[in-house]
Design a protein around this motif. Structure first.
Motif, mmCIF file in Angstrom:
data_model
loop_
_atom_site.group_PDB
_atom_site.id
_atom_site.type_symbol
_atom_site.label_atom_id
_atom_site.label_comp_id
_atom_site.label_asym_id
_atom_site.label_seq_id
_atom_site.Cartn_x
_atom_site.Cartn_y
_atom_site.Cartn_z
ATOM 1 N N THR A 45 -4.603 7.263 1.781
ATOM 2 C CA THR A 45 -5.507 8.411 1.699
ATOM 3 C C THR A 45 -6.885 7.973 1.222
ATOM 4 O O THR A 45 -7.913 8.436 1.735
ATOM 5 N N LEU A 46 -6.919 7.068 0.267
ATOM 6 C CA LEU A 46 -8.181 6.537 -0.246
ATOM 7 C C LEU A 46 -8.955 5.850 0.880
ATOM 8 O O LEU A 46 -10.163 6.085 1.053
ATOM 9 N N SER A 65 -10.873 3.341 -9.448
ATOM 10 C CA SER A 65 -11.642 2.087 -9.507
ATOM 11 C C SER A 65 -10.729 0.876 -9.397
ATOM 12 O O SER A 65 -11.054 -0.094 -8.695
ATOM 13 N N GLU A 66 -9.597 0.911 -10.072
ATOM 14 C CA GLU A 66 -8.640 -0.191 -10.019
ATOM 15 C C GLU A 66 -8.088 -0.368 -8.603
ATOM 16 O O GLU A 66 -7.974 -1.486 -8.102
ATOM 17 N N ARG A 67 -7.756 0.733 -7.947
ATOM 18 C CA ARG A 67 -7.244 0.658 -6.571
ATOM 19 C C ARG A 67 -8.311 0.103 -5.629
ATOM 20 O O ARG A 67 -8.017 -0.717 -4.761
ATOM 21 N N LEU A 68 -9.549 0.561 -5.785
ATOM 22 C CA LEU A 68 -10.631 0.061 -4.936
ATOM 23 C C LEU A 68 -10.815 -1.439 -5.120
ATOM 24 O O LEU A 68 -10.970 -2.176 -4.139
ATOM 25 N N LEU A 83 -13.650 11.047 -5.402
ATOM 26 C CA LEU A 83 -12.339 10.574 -4.962
ATOM 27 C C LEU A 83 -11.244 11.014 -5.931
ATOM 28 O O LEU A 83 -10.163 11.415 -5.510
ATOM 29 N N SER A 84 -11.542 10.977 -7.235
ATOM 30 C CA SER A 84 -10.518 11.377 -8.212
ATOM 31 C C SER A 84 -10.241 12.873 -8.147
ATOM 32 O O SER A 84 -9.152 13.316 -8.510
ATOM 33 N N LYS A 85 -11.206 13.640 -7.677
ATOM 34 C CA LYS A 85 -10.970 15.085 -7.493
ATOM 35 C C LYS A 85 -10.101 15.339 -6.262
ATOM 36 O O LYS A 85 -9.338 16.303 -6.235
ATOM 37 N N ARG A 86 -10.232 14.486 -5.262
ATOM 38 C CA ARG A 86 -9.473 14.659 -4.012
ATOM 39 C C ARG A 86 -8.063 14.077 -4.092
ATOM 40 O O ARG A 86 -7.194 14.452 -3.325
ATOM 41 N N MET A 105 0.844 -1.189 0.000
ATOM 42 C CA MET A 105 0.000 0.000 0.000
ATOM 43 C C MET A 105 0.882 1.242 0.000
ATOM 44 O O MET A 105 1.818 1.332 0.772
ATOM 45 N N ASP A 106 0.533 2.184 -0.844
ATOM 46 C CA ASP A 106 1.274 3.442 -0.879
ATOM 47 C C ASP A 106 0.443 4.541 -0.219
ATOM 48 O O ASP A 106 -0.651 4.296 0.290
ATOM 49 N N HIS A 107 0.972 5.748 -0.217
ATOM 50 C CA HIS A 107 0.270 6.851 0.459
ATOM 51 C C HIS A 107 -1.076 7.171 -0.202
ATOM 52 O O HIS A 107 -2.002 7.627 0.459
#
Length: 145
Positions: free
Chosen positions: A7-8, A35-38, A23-26, A1-3
């Motif tokens: 944050t997500l 979506s891929e990370r989720l 989420l993509s705006k933040r 997991m990265d930063h």
């Protein structure tokens, strides 16, 4: 997991209804990347799911309590099957120490509390504590750095 994953996770725990677009705006990521990370976090078992938090008091279950069960008179499997079927029990944890189980329950008043205790008594020693307040609930949990 990265930063970015961390944050997500933080953002979703603060507001589970946040859309992929929000989420993509933040985060400095595209919607497909989010979506891929989720999906990856879900597949790894880090994100277990999404649900609504419901106020027990708002639906008439105004008495919250912690129940400790000790000196079980039945096997843990028998006890757990009994608890799984009881809608008043919100959480049940098998623990170490002199207590076998710690549970959180929500009932509709003292009469319902009494009935719950009576249902549990055949299975062992029951110790109840009414929750007066909860200064920490649903805390955001993140990996230690």
């Amino acid at each position: 997991m990265d930063h970015l994953d961390i944050t997500l996770l933080k953002l979703l725990q603060e507001d589970g209804r946040m859309t992929v677009s929000e989420l993509s705006k933040r985060l400095p990521l595209s919607r497909p990347s989010i979506s891929e990370r989720l999906l990856r976090l879900h597949e790894k078992g880090i994100i277990l799911g999404f649900n609504a938090r419901v106020s027990p008091a708002a639906i008439g279950r105004d008495v919250l309590l912690i129940i400790q069960m000790s000196e079980l008179k039945v096997s843990p499997q028998v006890f757990e099957q009994r608890i799984i079927g009881d809608d008043d029990i919100l959480e049940c944890h098998r623990v170490t120490g002199s207590v076998s189980y710690v549970m959180k329950a929500a009932v509709m008043g003292i009469d319902a509390l009494s009935m719950l205790v009576e249902r549990l008594m055949p299975y062992g020693t029951v110790n109840t504590s009414v929750i007066l307040s909860s200064p920490v609930t649903n805390r955001v949990i993140l990996p230690k750095e």
